[in-house]
Design an enzyme around this catalytic site. Sequence first.
Site, mmCIF file in Angstrom:
data_model
loop_
_atom_site.group_PDB
_atom_site.id
_atom_site.type_symbol
_atom_site.label_atom_id
_atom_site.label_comp_id
_atom_site.label_asym_id
_atom_site.label_seq_id
_atom_site.Cartn_x
_atom_site.Cartn_y
_atom_site.Cartn_z
ATOM 1 N N VAL A 44 0.832 -1.204 0.000
ATOM 2 C CA VAL A 44 0.000 0.000 0.000
ATOM 3 C C VAL A 44 0.867 1.253 0.000
ATOM 4 O O VAL A 44 0.629 2.205 -0.757
ATOM 5 C CB VAL A 44 -0.971 -0.013 1.200
ATOM 6 C CG1 VAL A 44 -1.720 1.315 1.293
ATOM 7 C CG2 VAL A 44 -1.965 -1.160 1.080
ATOM 8 N N CYS A 45 1.901 1.258 0.822
ATOM 9 C CA CYS A 45 2.786 2.430 0.907
ATOM 10 C C CYS A 45 3.540 2.661 -0.398
ATOM 11 O O CYS A 45 3.831 3.801 -0.760
ATOM 12 C CB CYS A 45 3.758 2.281 2.066
ATOM 13 S SG CYS A 45 2.941 2.259 3.677
ATOM 14 N N THR A 46 3.853 1.588 -1.114
ATOM 15 C CA THR A 46 4.506 1.744 -2.415
ATOM 16 C C THR A 46 3.629 2.567 -3.347
ATOM 17 O O THR A 46 4.104 3.485 -4.028
ATOM 18 C CB THR A 46 4.797 0.355 -3.030
ATOM 19 O OG1 THR A 46 5.713 -0.343 -2.189
ATOM 20 C CG2 THR A 46 5.397 0.478 -4.420
ATOM 21 N N GLU A 48 1.315 4.680 -2.417
ATOM 22 C CA GLU A 48 1.154 6.027 -1.855
ATOM 23 C C GLU A 48 2.349 6.918 -2.179
ATOM 24 O O GLU A 48 2.185 8.081 -2.562
ATOM 25 C CB GLU A 48 0.985 5.941 -0.341
ATOM 26 C CG GLU A 48 -0.327 5.332 0.096
ATOM 27 C CD GLU A 48 -0.420 5.178 1.592
ATOM 28 O OE1 GLU A 48 -1.549 5.214 2.100
ATOM 29 O OE2 GLU A 48 0.631 5.023 2.258
ATOM 30 N N LEU A 49 3.556 6.387 -1.998
ATOM 31 C CA LEU A 49 4.738 7.204 -2.248
ATOM 32 C C LEU A 49 4.838 7.592 -3.718
ATOM 33 O O LEU A 49 5.245 8.711 -4.043
ATOM 34 C CB LEU A 49 6.008 6.484 -1.770
ATOM 35 C CG LEU A 49 6.390 6.796 -0.322
ATOM 36 C CD1 LEU A 49 5.355 6.252 0.666
ATOM 37 C CD2 LEU A 49 7.766 6.231 0.030
#
Length: 219
Positions: A44-46, A48-49
Amino acid sequence: MTLPIGATAPDFEAETTEGKIKFHDWIGNSWALLFSHPKDFTPVCTTELGALAKLKPEFDKRGVKLMGLSVDPVDRHSKWSEDIKETQGTAPNYPMIGDTDFNVSKLYEMLPASTSGDPLTRTPADNQTVRNVFIIGPDKKIKLVLVYPMTTGRNFQEILRVIDSLQLTAKHRVATPADWSQGEDVIIAGSVSNDEAKTIYPQGWKEPKPYIRIVPQPK
């Protein structure tokens, strides 16, 4: 475990992917967005960034600096950036803190003060509370705090909308209604008396109720 709106954002020194920074000095006279993620190389963070990197021009237009944070070391951030560029099309184009001593996470009350040990042995679940968004004004005060679960990606269009509202209401004595977007009508703040409002808005206002006074967005 969340700093309140209106509190001074804790200052700190940290290593980032763009060198060592002192947070308040780095903010300067700008606005800032500090956002955290539980672990590098997480799905998920991949997304987002990468999404935030694509939107950076929109934050630049608003005078908002971006800063990411994870408890993983800076060299892992740099390696992760390669994956983000490959899968999302854009690598992070803003600094990312390597909070390996948990100092910033503790200052911002995202991890308990008792947290210690090797950050590389921690799992995303261990750091699931390190998933916040802090919007900080030029006065170094916290203007907004959002806390997300690991399974829900952040909506950066909503964060831009909130920044538009924060910047407008910092400049003018108004508030923004539900689902407001840039250019739409706003509400005269409750702190403004009718006599003051007549001076500020000589053209008058719509008043469906005495406590709801609607005017066009100030320029």
